[in-house]
Write a protein that holds these residues in place. Structure first.
Motif, PDB file in Angstrom:
ATOM      1  N   MET A 166       0.810  -1.214   0.000  1.00  0.00           N
ATOM      2  CA  MET A 166       0.000   0.000   0.000  1.00  0.00           C
ATOM      3  C   MET A 166       0.843   1.264   0.000  1.00  0.00           C
ATOM      4  O   MET A 166       0.351   2.340  -0.221  1.00  0.00           O
ATOM      5  N   ALA A 167       2.110   1.157   0.298  1.00  0.00           N
ATOM      6  CA  ALA A 167       2.958   2.336   0.352  1.00  0.00           C
ATOM      7  C   ALA A 167       4.264   2.061  -0.371  1.00  0.00           C
ATOM      8  O   ALA A 167       4.768   0.949  -0.354  1.00  0.00           O
ATOM      9  N   GLU A 168       4.767   3.066  -1.004  1.00  0.00           N
ATOM     10  CA  GLU A 168       6.025   2.933  -1.731  1.00  0.00           C
ATOM     11  C   GLU A 168       7.141   3.524  -0.882  1.00  0.00           C
ATOM     12  O   GLU A 168       7.184   4.717  -0.624  1.00  0.00           O
ATOM     13  N   LYS A 169       8.035   2.677  -0.420  1.00  0.00           N
ATOM     14  CA  LYS A 169       9.084   3.109   0.488  1.00  0.00           C
ATOM     15  C   LYS A 169      10.154   3.846  -0.296  1.00  0.00           C
ATOM     16  O   LYS A 169      10.567   3.418  -1.363  1.00  0.00           O
ATOM     17  N   ILE A 170      10.647   4.938   0.233  1.00  0.00           N
ATOM     18  CA  ILE A 170      11.629   5.755  -0.450  1.00  0.00           C
ATOM     19  C   ILE A 170      12.923   5.781   0.351  1.00  0.00           C
ATOM     20  O   ILE A 170      12.958   5.421   1.524  1.00  0.00           O
ATOM     21  N   VAL A 171      13.981   6.229  -0.261  1.00  0.00           N
ATOM     22  CA  VAL A 171      15.295   6.288   0.355  1.00  0.00           C
ATOM     23  C   VAL A 171      15.243   7.038   1.686  1.00  0.00           C
ATOM     24  O   VAL A 171      14.613   8.085   1.781  1.00  0.00           O
ATOM     25  N   ARG A 183      -0.625   4.634  -1.836  1.00  0.00           N
ATOM     26  CA  ARG A 183      -1.434   4.267  -2.991  1.00  0.00           C
ATOM     27  C   ARG A 183      -2.682   3.550  -2.482  1.00  0.00           C
ATOM     28  O   ARG A 183      -2.594   2.478  -1.915  1.00  0.00           O
ATOM     29  N   GLY A 184      -3.823   4.160  -2.706  1.00  0.00           N
ATOM     30  CA  GLY A 184      -5.062   3.505  -2.295  1.00  0.00           C
ATOM     31  C   GLY A 184      -5.503   3.944  -0.922  1.00  0.00           C
ATOM     32  O   GLY A 184      -5.556   5.130  -0.608  1.00  0.00           O
ATOM     33  N   ASP A 185      -5.807   2.982  -0.066  1.00  0.00           N
ATOM     34  CA  ASP A 185      -6.386   3.236   1.246  1.00  0.00           C
ATOM     35  C   ASP A 185      -5.358   3.847   2.192  1.00  0.00           C
ATOM     36  O   ASP A 185      -4.345   3.229   2.525  1.00  0.00           O
ATOM     37  N   LEU A 186      -5.618   5.069   2.658  1.00  0.00           N
ATOM     38  CA  LEU A 186      -4.675   5.757   3.539  1.00  0.00           C
ATOM     39  C   LEU A 186      -4.480   5.004   4.848  1.00  0.00           C
ATOM     40  O   LEU A 186      -3.362   4.888   5.345  1.00  0.00           O
ATOM     41  N   GLN A 191      -0.904   1.967   8.475  1.00  0.00           N
ATOM     42  CA  GLN A 191      -0.619   0.779   9.277  1.00  0.00           C
ATOM     43  C   GLN A 191       0.717   0.159   8.877  1.00  0.00           C
ATOM     44  O   GLN A 191       1.437  -0.385   9.717  1.00  0.00           O
ATOM     45  N   GLU A 192       1.050   0.244   7.590  1.00  0.00           N
ATOM     46  CA  GLU A 192       2.350  -0.274   7.163  1.00  0.00           C
ATOM     47  C   GLU A 192       3.482   0.592   7.707  1.00  0.00           C
ATOM     48  O   GLU A 192       4.544   0.089   8.073  1.00  0.00           O
ATOM     49  N   ILE A 193       3.243   1.898   7.777  1.00  0.00           N
ATOM     50  CA  ILE A 193       4.236   2.785   8.359  1.00  0.00           C
ATOM     51  C   ILE A 193       4.413   2.460   9.843  1.00  0.00           C
ATOM     52  O   ILE A 193       5.528   2.408  10.366  1.00  0.00           O
ATOM     53  N   ILE A 194       3.286   2.212  10.536  1.00  0.00           N
ATOM     54  CA  ILE A 194       3.342   1.839  11.954  1.00  0.00           C
ATOM     55  C   ILE A 194       4.148   0.566  12.138  1.00  0.00           C
ATOM     56  O   ILE A 194       4.997   0.463  13.035  1.00  0.00           O
ATOM     57  N   ALA A 195       3.891  -0.427  11.292  1.00  0.00           N
ATOM     58  CA  ALA A 195       4.619  -1.696  11.381  1.00  0.00           C
ATOM     59  C   ALA A 195       6.110  -1.480  11.193  1.00  0.00           C
ATOM     60  O   ALA A 195       6.936  -2.096  11.874  1.00  0.00           O
ATOM     61  N   ASP A 196       6.477  -0.592  10.278  1.00  0.00           N
ATOM     62  CA  ASP A 196       7.886  -0.308  10.029  1.00  0.00           C
ATOM     63  C   ASP A 196       8.530   0.343  11.245  1.00  0.00           C
ATOM     64  O   ASP A 196       9.657   0.011  11.623  1.00  0.00           O
ATOM     65  N   ILE A 197       7.785   1.248  11.890  1.00  0.00           N
ATOM     66  CA  ILE A 197       8.304   1.911  13.086  1.00  0.00           C
ATOM     67  C   ILE A 197       8.508   0.898  14.214  1.00  0.00           C
ATOM     68  O   ILE A 197       9.517   0.918  14.922  1.00  0.00           O
ATOM     69  N   SER A 226     -10.730   5.722  13.392  1.00  0.00           N
ATOM     70  CA  SER A 226      -9.911   4.522  13.168  1.00  0.00           C
ATOM     71  C   SER A 226      -9.055   4.232  14.386  1.00  0.00           C
ATOM     72  O   SER A 226      -7.884   4.621  14.449  1.00  0.00           O
ATOM     73  N   PRO A 227      -9.603   3.527  15.393  1.00  0.00           N
ATOM     74  CA  PRO A 227      -8.828   3.244  16.611  1.00  0.00           C
ATOM     75  C   PRO A 227      -7.578   2.418  16.356  1.00  0.00           C
ATOM     76  O   PRO A 227      -6.610   2.514  17.114  1.00  0.00           O
ATOM     77  N   GLU A 228      -7.583   1.612  15.282  1.00  0.00           N
ATOM     78  CA  GLU A 228      -6.392   0.810  14.988  1.00  0.00           C
ATOM     79  C   GLU A 228      -5.216   1.694  14.584  1.00  0.00           C
ATOM     80  O   GLU A 228      -4.057   1.278  14.674  1.00  0.00           O
ATOM     81  N   ILE A 229      -5.497   2.909  14.131  1.00  0.00           N
ATOM     82  CA  ILE A 229      -4.439   3.853  13.779  1.00  0.00           C
ATOM     83  C   ILE A 229      -4.078   4.714  14.975  1.00  0.00           C
ATOM     84  O   ILE A 229      -2.906   4.927  15.287  1.00  0.00           O
ATOM     85  N   THR A 230      -5.097   5.203  15.670  1.00  0.00           N
ATOM     86  CA  THR A 230      -4.845   6.129  16.766  1.00  0.00           C
ATOM     87  C   THR A 230      -4.289   5.450  18.020  1.00  0.00           C
ATOM     88  O   THR A 230      -3.960   6.132  18.989  1.00  0.00           O
TER      89      THR A 230
END
Length: 496
Positions: A166-171, A183-186, A191-197, A226-230
């Protein structure tokens, strides 16, 4: 009957315990005056603790309990144990076994990663600000989420990396910042950013860039629902980047009947406004633009800038959407004007203000304005609404106003009034945003309320101190609001 019982549990074979427990080694010492349900609780607690010790954390929900001497009689949970047990009897149990739920205490708001929404029109300077964050500033490690349909790629060279779902990781930049394109669902992208953190990435803040014409409300709505985000992220603020030279023209654009001018909307929803490109206009023009902004949104701090240079502390960790922080700011006060927007600032902005050093000082100084973003106002007349004439029943423009009233609010009347606001008739206007601190009768805490369009939330903040005046404050930002109607409605919910 004996006062103390030493009872032994017997688990029904059909439950098929996945771990071996020796009931004889763990008798239950209980009083005959205890109830059957209290014995159930003790047994469930024992089972959870024992299975955790054995390396397989499980939970037991007992459905039936009986004395094994009379297996046909299920016991009433409210009966005293002495009615059914004596001495060292055994009791049978049957119930459901499931994996234990790991109980994690919720993170405090201040411990969550703050998320800032950056909005603004084409050419306002957003891309310049993003490049500065990614490449030059050293204050914070920031993850920038760039909208796929943004005005321009931050830098094409930065956008060449493998895609995630869902997200394109950059340098990752030398200063620790990173950039990606959602891309797509924010929500899924976040959530992918959270997982990376959680995997060890160190990020101080996240900035979401919207498209030039984007409405920030859908992103705000995502966070408020969206409690899963907050659980890990908190919406910190909406920042609008405005082009000082062209903003007035944008605000004067004609729009179709029934539609809202996007420039108005971006100013209205902003918690802070970066007034960029001040080197292209005179002092008098800068003051006029700032006053025009105030007519729309009297409560957002306006930050002066040249070449998009601002301190990171001005756009991150503002806590504008943290309801418990409402009590720490002057909710109803207009922020103090920065020197750039005051008479006597000295000559026009052209010439000397175009120098790079002064550009860094404008936004990077941090000394402009009140510091907190909510300093004392100098006679703004909020009661009549900003940009509205006193004898005007309706103001057809987007604007803002506040009401302050001492006294206690009747809970039932408050509920009814809030329901009415949620179904406000079209002729009474459109409310974009509400912020409120409320003194509710017989309630020891300051009750805070926050609404953005059709999504709202409320909570308790700090307690009222002994002797503190119970003063309620409410701020409205919207379009064509019938201010007298809203004022009368608010005042009517107080105890007479």
């Amino acid at each position: 009957m004996a006062d103390e019982l030493n009872l032994t549990v017997w688990f029904h074979p059909s439950m098929q315990l996945p771990v071996k427990i020796d009931p004889e080694a763990h008798p239950f010492k209980v009083s005959a005056t205890n109830t059957v349900v209290e014995l159930m609780d003790k047994c469930e607690e024992f089972f959870e603790k024992k299975t955790a010790e054995l390396g397989t954390p499980l939970e037991l929900q007992i459905n039936v309990l009986w004395n094994i001497k009379d297996h046909k009689k299920a016991l009433n949970p409210n009966d005293k144990l002495g009615m059914h047990f004596a001495g060292t009897d055994s009791f049978g149990v049957y119930g459901d076994i499931q994996p234990a739920v790991v109980k994690v205490a919720p993170r405090a708001e201040e411990d969550k990663v703050p998320v800032t929404i950056l909005t603004g029109f084409l050419g306002s300077g957003k891309t310049t600000l993003l490049n500065y964050i990614l490449q030059e500033q050293k204050e914070k490690k920031i993850a920038i989420i760039e909208n796929e349909f943004g005005e321009i790629s931050i830098d094409d060279a930065l956008l060449k990396q493998e895609k995630m779902n869902m997200a394109e990781k950059i340098v990752v930049m030398d200063n620790g910042c990173m950039c990606c394109t959602i891309r797509g669902d924010l929500a899924k992208g976040l959530q992918e950013i959270i997982a990376d953190i959680k995997k060890g990435g160190t990020i101080d803040a996240i900035l979401i860039e919207t498209t030039g014409m984007a409405d920030p409300v859908p992103i705000v709505r995502t966070f408020m629902s969206s409690p899963e985000i907050t659980a890990d992220l908190r919406l910190d603020a909406v920042i609008t980047m405005a082009d000082a030279k062209h903003l007035t023209g944008r605000l004067d654009d004609q729009v179709e009947e029934g539609k809202v001018n996007e420039a108005y909307q971006q100013i209205a929803f902003a918690d802070k406004i970066i007034l960029n490109k001040l080197d292209l206009i005179t002092t008098e023009e800068a003051i006029a633009v700032k006053d025009r902004i105030r007519e729309i949104n009297a409560f957002a701090k306006v930050i002066p800038a040249i070449k998009s240079r601002v301190r990171m502390s001005e756009i991150f960790d503002i806590r504008a959407h943290d309801m418990c922080n409402f009590v720490n700011v002057e909710l109803d006060k207009e922020p103090e004007a920065a020197p750039e927007f005051s008479q006597g600032h000295g000559g026009g902005h052209e010439g000397s203000h175009g120098e790079e050093e002064h550009g860094g000082g404008h936004g990077g100084d941090g000394g402009h304005g009140s510091g907190s973003g909510h300093g004392p106002a100098a006679g703004t007349g909020h009661g009549q609404g900003h940009g509205a004439k006193e004898d005007s029943r309706h103001d057809t423009r987007v604007n803002s106003f506040s009401i302050v009233k001492e006294g206690e609010i009747i809970p039932r009347k408050l509920s009814m009034w809030m329901q009415m606001l949620g179904q406000l008739p079209a002729e009474k206007g459109t409310i974009f945003r509400i912020k409120a601190i409320l003194a509710v009768k017989d309630h020891p805490f300051k009750h805070v309320f926050h609404a953005v369009m059709d999504v709202s939330d409320e909570d308790d903040a700090a307690a009222w101190e002994e002797g503190e005046k119970r003063v309620s404050k409410i701020v409205f930002i919207g379009k064509a609001m019938d201010q007298p109607f809203l004022r009368r409605g608010f005042e009517a919910i107080f105890e007479e």
